[in-house]
Design an enzyme around this catalytic site. Structure first.
Site, PDB file in Angstrom:
ATOM      1  N   ILE A   2       0.823  -1.203   0.000  1.00  0.00           N
ATOM      2  CA  ILE A   2       0.000   0.000   0.000  1.00  0.00           C
ATOM      3  C   ILE A   2       0.862   1.259   0.000  1.00  0.00           C
ATOM      4  O   ILE A   2       1.899   1.318   0.660  1.00  0.00           O
ATOM      5  CB  ILE A   2      -0.974   0.013   1.202  1.00  0.00           C
ATOM      6  CG1 ILE A   2      -2.010   1.133   1.051  1.00  0.00           C
ATOM      7  CG2 ILE A   2      -0.222   0.137   2.514  1.00  0.00           C
ATOM      8  CD1 ILE A   2      -3.146   1.043   2.047  1.00  0.00           C
ATOM      9  N   GLY A  42      -0.212  -5.663   0.632  1.00  0.00           N
ATOM     10  CA  GLY A  42      -1.329  -5.795  -0.291  1.00  0.00           C
ATOM     11  C   GLY A  42      -1.015  -6.652  -1.499  1.00  0.00           C
ATOM     12  O   GLY A  42      -1.927  -7.201  -2.126  1.00  0.00           O
ATOM     13  N   ASP A  89      -2.220 -10.048  -0.681  1.00  0.00           N
ATOM     14  CA  ASP A  89      -3.678 -10.074  -0.834  1.00  0.00           C
ATOM     15  C   ASP A  89      -4.060 -10.256  -2.298  1.00  0.00           C
ATOM     16  O   ASP A  89      -4.954 -11.042  -2.635  1.00  0.00           O
ATOM     17  CB  ASP A  89      -4.290  -8.754  -0.337  1.00  0.00           C
ATOM     18  CG  ASP A  89      -4.169  -8.568   1.164  1.00  0.00           C
ATOM     19  OD1 ASP A  89      -4.913  -9.239   1.901  1.00  0.00           O
ATOM     20  OD2 ASP A  89      -3.352  -7.751   1.599  1.00  0.00           O
ATOM     21  N   GLU A 118       1.281  -6.371   7.308  1.00  0.00           N
ATOM     22  CA  GLU A 118       0.352  -5.445   7.944  1.00  0.00           C
ATOM     23  C   GLU A 118       0.569  -5.250   9.443  1.00  0.00           C
ATOM     24  O   GLU A 118       0.412  -4.135   9.954  1.00  0.00           O
ATOM     25  CB  GLU A 118      -1.085  -5.893   7.676  1.00  0.00           C
ATOM     26  CG  GLU A 118      -1.598  -5.568   6.283  1.00  0.00           C
ATOM     27  CD  GLU A 118      -1.147  -6.539   5.216  1.00  0.00           C
ATOM     28  OE1 GLU A 118      -1.578  -6.396   4.055  1.00  0.00           O
ATOM     29  OE2 GLU A 118      -0.349  -7.452   5.532  1.00  0.00           O
ATOM     30  N   ASP A 161      -6.774  -6.952   5.630  1.00  0.00           N
ATOM     31  CA  ASP A 161      -8.235  -6.977   5.542  1.00  0.00           C
ATOM     32  C   ASP A 161      -8.782  -7.026   4.119  1.00  0.00           C
ATOM     33  O   ASP A 161      -9.952  -6.753   3.893  1.00  0.00           O
ATOM     34  CB  ASP A 161      -8.837  -5.761   6.269  1.00  0.00           C
ATOM     35  CG  ASP A 161      -8.285  -4.434   5.780  1.00  0.00           C
ATOM     36  OD1 ASP A 161      -7.571  -4.417   4.755  1.00  0.00           O
ATOM     37  OD2 ASP A 161      -8.549  -3.402   6.441  1.00  0.00           O
TER      38      ASP A 161
END
Length: 310
Positions: free
Chosen positions: A102, A159, A162, A182, A190
């Site tokens: 991110i 991310g 993810d 994270e 999340d």
């Protein structure tokens, strides 16, 4: 107290990004640009017939994920899902690494919402909306009916994990490493890692170790535990191998391939009997496809079948 922990986490993450050496390549793929695909943070090309390559294209920012990227990655996979010219997708990153995760300026902005002056109900509503939109974007590769191959070189952080968990296949180069980062910035992942990674690896112990410690997993371990299915010597051979596999898939019946993906995704989250019922419902229609006849005739004649667009 929580605000200071987040600020400290952000400073740690900034130091990590700053410590990474400069980008050594800022160009995108030499493949022809795909017409009709214009994005700010993504470069879309067609390396082979019916194969599209989606390249994260912020190499000067280590392919960090800003607000524009979060929106565009969802949009491009919806567009590819509807594009009859596309039968398989390779997801890669431009420049030195796959992604640094991110964008820290966006993380700071989100923290600003969390610690703003609005009351808790309004802050919660705003934050949930942001999280839900991010989740939808990173679920898009999974919902796209075209198979997606993630080709990871060098770092895949936060991310990035993810995102690749939403792909159908994951390949990497020998210098690749993965980090569920994270917790180091005071967050719980999340947008998919905590939900998909346990099903990919099949080891709750290993998943929790990676999540709780934020340690790095290197390519050899990633191959051993099943996060990736192939490791290539370098980025060039990685992309060539991913495109080759995507092309192989693209030569198969798009009806059969896309129906198979739908059934596999459904089966992962349902019982065996529910999965059997679902694929029976799909195939009572799909078995009437012209692709079945074309494939059978080509097999008998030992020819390469040619399938219509879908």
């Amino acid at each position: 107290m929580f605000s200071s922990r987040v600020s400290s986490g952000l400073r740690t993450a900034r130091r990590h990004i700053a410590s990474v050496s400069p980008v050594i390549s800022q160009g995108v793929s030499m493949s022809s640009a795909a017409p009709g695909y214009t994005y700010e943070t993504l470069a879309i090309t067609k390396p082979k017939e019916h194969v599209f390559q989606v390249e994260i294209n912020r190499p000067d920012k280590l392919n960090s994920m800003n607000k524009v990227f979060w929106r565009e990655v969802g949009e491009v996979f919806h567009q590819l899902g509807d594009d009859s010219e596309c039968r398989a997708v390779v997801l890669s990153g431009a420049g030195r690494m796959f992604t640094a995760g991110i964008d820290l300026s966006d993380l700071t902005e989100i923290a600003g919402v969390a610690f703003g002056e609005n009351d808790v109900a309004r802050k919660c509503r705003a934050l949930k909306g942001v999280i839900a939109s991010f989740q939808a974007s990173f679920t898009a590769p999974e919902k796209c009916v075209k198979p997606v191959i993630a080709a990871v070189h060098n770092a895949c952080i936060g991310g990035g994990v993810d995102l690749i968990c939403s792909a159908d296949m994951r390949y990497c180069s020998s210098d690749a490493w993965f980090q569920v980062k994270e917790v180091e910035v005071g967050l719980a992942a999340d947008v998919g890692t905590l939900q998909r990674l346990p099903k990919i690896l099949g080891s709750e112990s290993l998943v929790r170790e990676l999540v709780f410690s934020a340690r790095k997993m290197y390519s050899s371990e990633a191959l051993q535990c099943g996060l990736v299915s192939r490791v290539f010597p370098d980025k060039e051979s990685l992309l060539a191998g991913a495109v080759e596999m995507a092309s192989m898939i693209a030569n198969k019946s798009p009806v059969a391939v896309q129906t198979s993906k739908m059934a596999l995704v459904h089966a992962r989250d349902h019982s065996v009997q529910e999965g059997l019922d679902y694929v029976a419902s799909l195939n009572m229609a799909m078995l009437q496809s012209e692709d079945v006849r074309i494939a059978a005739i080509a097999a008998m004649k030992k020819e390469t079948p040619v399938f219509a667009k879908l």
